[in-house]
Design a protein around this motif. Structure first.
Motif: not given
Length: 161
Positions: A107-125
């Protein structure tokens, strides 16, 4: 997938990522099997092994994603394997806890609750691919342990009567 290439075997979790439907879920099932083996280790050793699997994943998933020319191909599922292993650090014993961990992690992997996107967008590759599953694993870990504390408190309360 080149089965003789270690980075392909790792990134695709031995081929689980090539499942025609729900490769992330199939990859998480690989994580469940790996967890059942690793859960026999002392917690400190388990954490060191998971850290090593994360580090290997950074290399493998980043390299394979580059080869495929995609940011986060659905066939790369090592991130789900490691994310689930993070979720299950020091988890209570029992199949019900494994099932709860699996359901919460998906559920958490699929729906990516806040701040998942904000954290992961800081990384590449490779890090960009792996980090959102680390966050999903951390959320799952937290909820599982809160649930465990509530069950333990309930059992202690029931025993006091």
């Amino acid at each position: 997938m080149n089965p003789s290439d270690p980075k392909h075997l790792l990134a695709f979790a031995g081929g689980a990522g090539l499942a025609p439907k729900a490769p992330g879920t199939v990859g998480t099932l690989v994580g469940v099997v790996l967890y059942l083996v690793l859960s026999m280790l002392p917690v400190a050793v388990y954490v060191l092994v998971v850290a090593g699997l994360f580090a290997a994943g950074l290399w493998a998933v980043g390299t394979v994603a580059d080869e495929l020319g995609a940011d986060d191909p659905s066939a790369i599922v090592w991130d789900e394997v490691v994310g689930f292993l993070v979720a299950m650090i020091a988890a209570p014993a029992g199949i019900m806890w494994v099932i709860a961990g699996f359901a919460l992690f998906r559920a958490f992997d699929i729906y990516k609750p806040w701040p998942t996107e904000a954290i992961s967008s800081r990384f590449q590759g490779g890090a960009g691919i792996m980090v959102d599953d680390l966050v999903a694993g951390a959320y799952t870990w937290l909820i599982l342990h809160v649930m465990w504390m509530m069950v333990e408190a309930s059992l202690r309360g029931a025993g006091a009567h």
